[in-house]
Write a protein that holds these residues in place. Structure first.
Motif, PDB file in Angstrom:
ATOM      1  N   ALA A  31       0.882  -1.163   0.000  1.00  0.00           N
ATOM      2  CA  ALA A  31       0.000   0.000   0.000  1.00  0.00           C
ATOM      3  C   ALA A  31       0.919   1.211   0.000  1.00  0.00           C
ATOM      4  O   ALA A  31       2.050   1.135   0.470  1.00  0.00           O
ATOM      5  CB  ALA A  31      -0.905   0.014   1.226  1.00  0.00           C
ATOM      6  N   TYR A  32       0.461   2.309  -0.547  1.00  0.00           N
ATOM      7  CA  TYR A  32       1.329   3.478  -0.554  1.00  0.00           C
ATOM      8  C   TYR A  32       0.674   4.647   0.146  1.00  0.00           C
ATOM      9  O   TYR A  32      -0.540   4.715   0.319  1.00  0.00           O
ATOM     10  CB  TYR A  32       1.800   3.825  -1.967  1.00  0.00           C
ATOM     11  N   VAL A  33       1.527   5.546   0.583  1.00  0.00           N
ATOM     12  CA  VAL A  33       1.117   6.724   1.337  1.00  0.00           C
ATOM     13  C   VAL A  33       1.412   7.948   0.485  1.00  0.00           C
ATOM     14  O   VAL A  33       2.486   8.066  -0.096  1.00  0.00           O
ATOM     15  CB  VAL A  33       1.900   6.800   2.673  1.00  0.00           C
ATOM     16  N   ARG A  34       0.431   8.833   0.422  1.00  0.00           N
ATOM     17  CA  ARG A  34       0.574  10.039  -0.391  1.00  0.00           C
ATOM     18  C   ARG A  34      -0.027  11.210   0.365  1.00  0.00           C
ATOM     19  O   ARG A  34      -1.135  11.124   0.895  1.00  0.00           O
ATOM     20  CB  ARG A  34      -0.158   9.837  -1.719  1.00  0.00           C
ATOM     21  N   TRP A  35       0.692  12.320   0.420  1.00  0.00           N
ATOM     22  CA  TRP A  35       0.187  13.528   1.061  1.00  0.00           C
ATOM     23  C   TRP A  35      -0.921  14.094   0.192  1.00  0.00           C
ATOM     24  O   TRP A  35      -0.783  14.209  -1.027  1.00  0.00           O
ATOM     25  CB  TRP A  35       1.325  14.545   1.193  1.00  0.00           C
ATOM     26  N   ILE A  36      -2.075  14.409   0.815  1.00  0.00           N
ATOM     27  CA  ILE A  36      -3.185  14.930   0.022  1.00  0.00           C
ATOM     28  C   ILE A  36      -3.613  16.333   0.441  1.00  0.00           C
ATOM     29  O   ILE A  36      -4.151  17.068  -0.363  1.00  0.00           O
ATOM     30  CB  ILE A  36      -4.408  13.984   0.034  1.00  0.00           C
ATOM     31  N   ALA A  37      -3.371  16.696   1.696  1.00  0.00           N
ATOM     32  CA  ALA A  37      -3.736  18.033   2.173  1.00  0.00           C
ATOM     33  C   ALA A  37      -3.031  18.266   3.501  1.00  0.00           C
ATOM     34  O   ALA A  37      -2.525  17.327   4.112  1.00  0.00           O
ATOM     35  CB  ALA A  37      -5.247  18.159   2.351  1.00  0.00           C
ATOM     36  N   ALA A  38      -3.022  19.494   3.928  1.00  0.00           N
ATOM     37  CA  ALA A  38      -2.387  19.803   5.205  1.00  0.00           C
ATOM     38  C   ALA A  38      -2.981  18.936   6.303  1.00  0.00           C
ATOM     39  O   ALA A  38      -4.182  18.943   6.539  1.00  0.00           O
ATOM     40  CB  ALA A  38      -2.560  21.283   5.528  1.00  0.00           C
ATOM     41  N   GLY A  39      -2.126  18.153   6.938  1.00  0.00           N
ATOM     42  CA  GLY A  39      -2.582  17.308   8.022  1.00  0.00           C
ATOM     43  C   GLY A  39      -3.329  16.068   7.600  1.00  0.00           C
ATOM     44  O   GLY A  39      -4.006  15.441   8.412  1.00  0.00           O
ATOM     45  N   GLU A  40      -3.223  15.670   6.335  1.00  0.00           N
ATOM     46  CA  GLU A  40      -3.939  14.475   5.901  1.00  0.00           C
ATOM     47  C   GLU A  40      -3.100  13.701   4.885  1.00  0.00           C
ATOM     48  O   GLU A  40      -2.567  14.251   3.935  1.00  0.00           O
ATOM     49  CB  GLU A  40      -5.287  14.838   5.288  1.00  0.00           C
ATOM     50  N   TRP A  41      -2.995  12.413   5.126  1.00  0.00           N
ATOM     51  CA  TRP A  41      -2.258  11.507   4.254  1.00  0.00           C
ATOM     52  C   TRP A  41      -3.202  10.423   3.776  1.00  0.00           C
ATOM     53  O   TRP A  41      -3.963   9.865   4.552  1.00  0.00           O
ATOM     54  CB  TRP A  41      -1.091  10.876   5.010  1.00  0.00           C
ATOM     55  N   ALA A  42      -3.146  10.122   2.490  1.00  0.00           N
ATOM     56  CA  ALA A  42      -3.968   9.058   1.918  1.00  0.00           C
ATOM     57  C   ALA A  42      -3.213   7.742   1.989  1.00  0.00           C
ATOM     58  O   ALA A  42      -2.010   7.689   1.753  1.00  0.00           O
ATOM     59  CB  ALA A  42      -4.312   9.370   0.472  1.00  0.00           C
ATOM     60  N   ILE A  43      -3.919   6.682   2.307  1.00  0.00           N
ATOM     61  CA  ILE A  43      -3.406   5.321   2.240  1.00  0.00           C
ATOM     62  C   ILE A  43      -4.112   4.684   1.055  1.00  0.00           C
ATOM     63  O   ILE A  43      -5.347   4.627   1.024  1.00  0.00           O
ATOM     64  CB  ILE A  43      -3.696   4.542   3.535  1.00  0.00           C
ATOM     65  N   CYS A  44      -3.333   4.242   0.078  1.00  0.00           N
ATOM     66  CA  CYS A  44      -3.906   3.726  -1.162  1.00  0.00           C
ATOM     67  C   CYS A  44      -3.416   2.314  -1.440  1.00  0.00           C
ATOM     68  O   CYS A  44      -2.279   1.967  -1.123  1.00  0.00           O
ATOM     69  CB  CYS A  44      -3.513   4.616  -2.330  1.00  0.00           C
ATOM     70  N   SER A  45      -4.279   1.529  -2.056  1.00  0.00           N
ATOM     71  CA  SER A  45      -3.861   0.199  -2.489  1.00  0.00           C
ATOM     72  C   SER A  45      -2.925   0.373  -3.674  1.00  0.00           C
ATOM     73  O   SER A  45      -2.801   1.457  -4.244  1.00  0.00           O
ATOM     74  CB  SER A  45      -5.076  -0.636  -2.868  1.00  0.00           C
ATOM     75  N   ALA A  46      -2.279  -0.691  -4.066  1.00  0.00           N
ATOM     76  CA  ALA A  46      -1.302  -0.624  -5.149  1.00  0.00           C
ATOM     77  C   ALA A  46      -1.912  -0.162  -6.462  1.00  0.00           C
ATOM     78  O   ALA A  46      -1.230   0.419  -7.295  1.00  0.00           O
ATOM     79  CB  ALA A  46      -0.630  -1.977  -5.328  1.00  0.00           C
ATOM     80  N   ASP A  47      -3.217  -0.371  -6.647  1.00  0.00           N
ATOM     81  CA  ASP A  47      -3.856   0.071  -7.889  1.00  0.00           C
ATOM     82  C   ASP A  47      -4.359   1.509  -7.816  1.00  0.00           C
ATOM     83  O   ASP A  47      -4.959   2.008  -8.744  1.00  0.00           O
ATOM     84  CB  ASP A  47      -4.982  -0.880  -8.294  1.00  0.00           C
ATOM     85  N   GLY A  48      -4.098   2.196  -6.694  1.00  0.00           N
ATOM     86  CA  GLY A  48      -4.453   3.607  -6.567  1.00  0.00           C
ATOM     87  C   GLY A  48      -5.750   3.884  -5.836  1.00  0.00           C
ATOM     88  O   GLY A  48      -6.077   5.042  -5.580  1.00  0.00           O
ATOM     89  N   THR A  49      -6.490   2.869  -5.467  1.00  0.00           N
ATOM     90  CA  THR A  49      -7.743   3.055  -4.737  1.00  0.00           C
ATOM     91  C   THR A  49      -7.445   3.518  -3.315  1.00  0.00           C
ATOM     92  O   THR A  49      -6.666   2.885  -2.609  1.00  0.00           O
ATOM     93  CB  THR A  49      -8.531   1.724  -4.676  1.00  0.00           C
TER      94      THR A  49
END
Length: 75
Positions: A31-49
């Protein structure tokens, strides 16, 4: 991939993954972690969901590991 194989030696071509092989590789293990907004990180499956969010990167990585997945960062 056939075009690429003709330009490579047979030994190298045997080690090259196709696009579909690469897309399916590790889907259930990472799974990957991506910064999406101040104070919030998205956890996504390998396919981007998007499968969750976290307030910080460390919490996101911990949540991923708790679910027996390997965390990766996306920049």
């Amino acid at each position: 991939m056939a075009i690429i194989e003709h330009k490579m030696s047979p030994a190298l071509a045997a080690r090259v993954m196709s696009v579909s092989d690469l897309a399916g590789w590790g889907l259930s293990m990472v799974a990957y972690v991506r910064w999406i907004a101040a104070g919030e990180w998205a956890i996504c499956s390998a396919d981007g969901t998007r499968i969750g969010t976290a307030p910080d990167r460390l919490s996101a990585f911990a949540a991923i590991r708790q679910h027996d997945l390997e965390p990766l960062s996306v920049h």
